[in-house]
Design a protein around this motif. Structure first.
Motif, PDB file in Angstrom:
ATOM      1  N   THR A  18      -3.115 -75.700 -10.003  1.00 34.54           N
ATOM      2  CA  THR A  18      -3.629 -75.765 -11.624  1.00 34.54           C
ATOM      3  C   THR A  18      -4.630 -74.567 -11.493  1.00 34.54           C
ATOM      4  O   THR A  18      -4.484 -73.232 -12.595  1.00 34.54           O
ATOM      5  CB  THR A  18      -4.414 -76.367 -12.164  1.00 34.54           C
ATOM      6  OG1 THR A  18      -5.439 -76.835 -11.505  1.00 34.54           O
ATOM      7  CG2 THR A  18      -2.933 -77.765 -11.489  1.00 34.54           C
TER       8      THR A  18
ATOM      9  N   SER B  15      -5.561 -86.114 -22.135  1.00 34.69           N
ATOM     10  CA  SER B  15      -4.378 -84.846 -21.842  1.00 34.69           C
ATOM     11  C   SER B  15      -3.772 -84.302 -23.278  1.00 34.69           C
ATOM     12  O   SER B  15      -3.240 -82.958 -23.344  1.00 34.69           O
ATOM     13  CB  SER B  15      -3.022 -85.216 -20.613  1.00 34.69           C
ATOM     14  OG  SER B  15      -3.078 -85.948 -20.846  1.00 34.69           O
TER      15      SER B  15
ATOM     16  N   LEU C  78      -5.648 -78.987 -18.167  1.00 29.65           N
ATOM     17  CA  LEU C  78      -5.200 -79.308 -16.956  1.00 29.65           C
ATOM     18  C   LEU C  78      -6.065 -79.547 -15.777  1.00 29.65           C
ATOM     19  O   LEU C  78      -5.820 -80.753 -14.294  1.00 29.65           O
ATOM     20  CB  LEU C  78      -3.306 -79.266 -16.154  1.00 29.65           C
ATOM     21  CG  LEU C  78      -3.089 -79.749 -15.523  1.00 29.65           C
ATOM     22  CD1 LEU C  78      -2.667 -82.284 -16.136  1.00 29.65           C
ATOM     23  CD2 LEU C  78      -1.822 -79.211 -15.064  1.00 29.65           C
ATOM     24  N   MET C  79      -6.504 -78.534 -15.689  1.00 31.75           N
ATOM     25  CA  MET C  79      -7.278 -78.418 -13.793  1.00 31.75           C
ATOM     26  C   MET C  79      -8.553 -78.722 -14.037  1.00 31.75           C
ATOM     27  O   MET C  79      -9.226 -79.354 -13.151  1.00 31.75           O
ATOM     28  CB  MET C  79      -7.927 -76.757 -13.489  1.00 31.75           C
ATOM     29  CG  MET C  79      -8.255 -76.602 -12.201  1.00 31.75           C
ATOM     30  SD  MET C  79      -8.696 -74.708 -12.011  1.00 31.75           S
ATOM     31  CE  MET C  79      -9.448 -74.377 -14.080  1.00 31.75           C
TER      32      MET C  79
ATOM     33  N   SER D  10      -3.063 -74.663 -18.188  1.00 33.70           N
ATOM     34  CA  SER D  10      -3.675 -74.549 -16.814  1.00 33.70           C
ATOM     35  C   SER D  10      -4.822 -75.423 -16.584  1.00 33.70           C
ATOM     36  O   SER D  10      -5.584 -75.593 -16.101  1.00 33.70           O
ATOM     37  CB  SER D  10      -3.233 -73.704 -16.272  1.00 33.70           C
ATOM     38  OG  SER D  10      -3.604 -72.928 -17.201  1.00 33.70           O
TER      39      SER D  10
ATOM     40  N   LEU E 291      -2.138 -71.227 -11.547  1.00 39.66           N
ATOM     41  CA  LEU E 291      -1.526 -70.968 -12.969  1.00 39.66           C
ATOM     42  C   LEU E 291      -3.129 -70.708 -13.899  1.00 39.66           C
ATOM     43  O   LEU E 291      -2.480 -69.847 -15.017  1.00 39.66           O
ATOM     44  CB  LEU E 291      -1.332 -72.712 -13.946  1.00 39.66           C
ATOM     45  CG  LEU E 291       0.005 -72.927 -13.224  1.00 39.66           C
ATOM     46  CD1 LEU E 291      -0.072 -73.984 -13.690  1.00 39.66           C
ATOM     47  CD2 LEU E 291       1.210 -71.824 -13.100  1.00 39.66           C
TER      48      LEU E 291
END
Length: 262
Positions: A142, A71, A119-120, A116, A145
């Motif tokens: 997500t 991340s 993160l997805m 997004s 987003l």
């Protein structure tokens, strides 16, 4: 691809080309591949080190151990590589602020918090790995987003996604290897004598604007732009120079680097 005209901190207009969608997509794909390579490598290392204890290790512990590097990868690389991840660097695009200078750490942090797409991918990996229904639901969030980001890219003048709108950043195309990817750093000799000590009244953002003007000159030989910038800077600093505009701006960069490291 759209061309933007940005007003710098010296009220000088610079032209930038926004990054095309396919370049954004290729950069994202490269970064995802890097994340996947890290993920599977980390799993193998993890299994080799804890093979006898794997059954006793909580799945959430694995999640937390592997999540941080995955991340933080976009945030760390953009901060340390002047607005570029490895993917962005390979395809030739870069994040800058809306005034044409380098983005700040806080701007990188804001756009990272609203990434997004990355993160997805991370959530999908762990949702499949851990077979956790709550994570699968998070994928839906997500995805919403991501759709919002796509709508923003298409609908905004500067092709900004949600994170860029919040952070005040834009993604541009770098036209040659040694332009916007460089910092304002210029090495000077120890015995170098600055001509304009008043330059220390300017900020790093101001110097970035001057560097971008010099980059623009190297591409288009826009001498009126150099003259306007030199006149504006001299007016702000209350100085006069006998140098031509290009030499004056280059000397300012040298002076700033030399004085700021002493």
């Amino acid at each position: 691809m759209a061309q933007l005209r940005i007003l710098t901190s010296f009220n000088i207009e610079l032209d930038f080309d926004t990054a095309e969608f396919h370049k954004r997509l290729f950069a994202w794909a490269i970064d995802v591949i890097i994340i996947f390579i890290y993920f599977f490598t980390a799993i193998k290392v993890f299994n080799s080190l804890f093979s006898s204890e794997t059954e006793n290790i909580n799945g959430w512990a694995i999640f937390l151990i592997l999540l941080a590097p995955m991340s933080l990868y976009p945030l760390v690389t953009e901060i340390t590589m002047n607005g570029q991840t490895l993917g962005k660097k390979l395809v030739g695009i870069q994040v800058i602020n809306e005034t044409g200078g380098n983005a700040t750490i806080s701007q990188f942090l804001i756009r990272w918090m609203l990434r997004s797409s990355d993160l997805m991918i991370v959530i999908m990996i762990f949702a499949i790995l851990l077979k956790n229904e709550y994570l699968l639901r998070a994928v839906i969030f997500t995805l919403i987003l991501a759709i919002t980001d796509l709508a923003c890219l298409v609908g905004t003048k500067k092709s900004q996604r949600l994170g860029d709108l919040a952070a005040g950043t834009i993604l541009i195309k770098t036209k040659q290897k040694a332009d916007l990817t460089e910092t304002i750093f210029i090495e000077t000799q120890d015995d170098y004598v600055p001509l304009y000590p008043e330059v220390m009244r300017l900020s790093d953002r101001d110097m970035n604007a001057i560097k971008n003007v010099l980059n623009a000159l190297s591409k288009k030989s826009n001498w009126p732009l150099a003259d306007r910038t030199a006149e504006k800077v001299q007016s702000i600093l209350g100085i006069q120079s006998k140098q031509d505009s290009l030499s004056f701006l280059e000397t300012l960069l040298k002076d700033y680097n030399h004085l700021s490291t002493k």
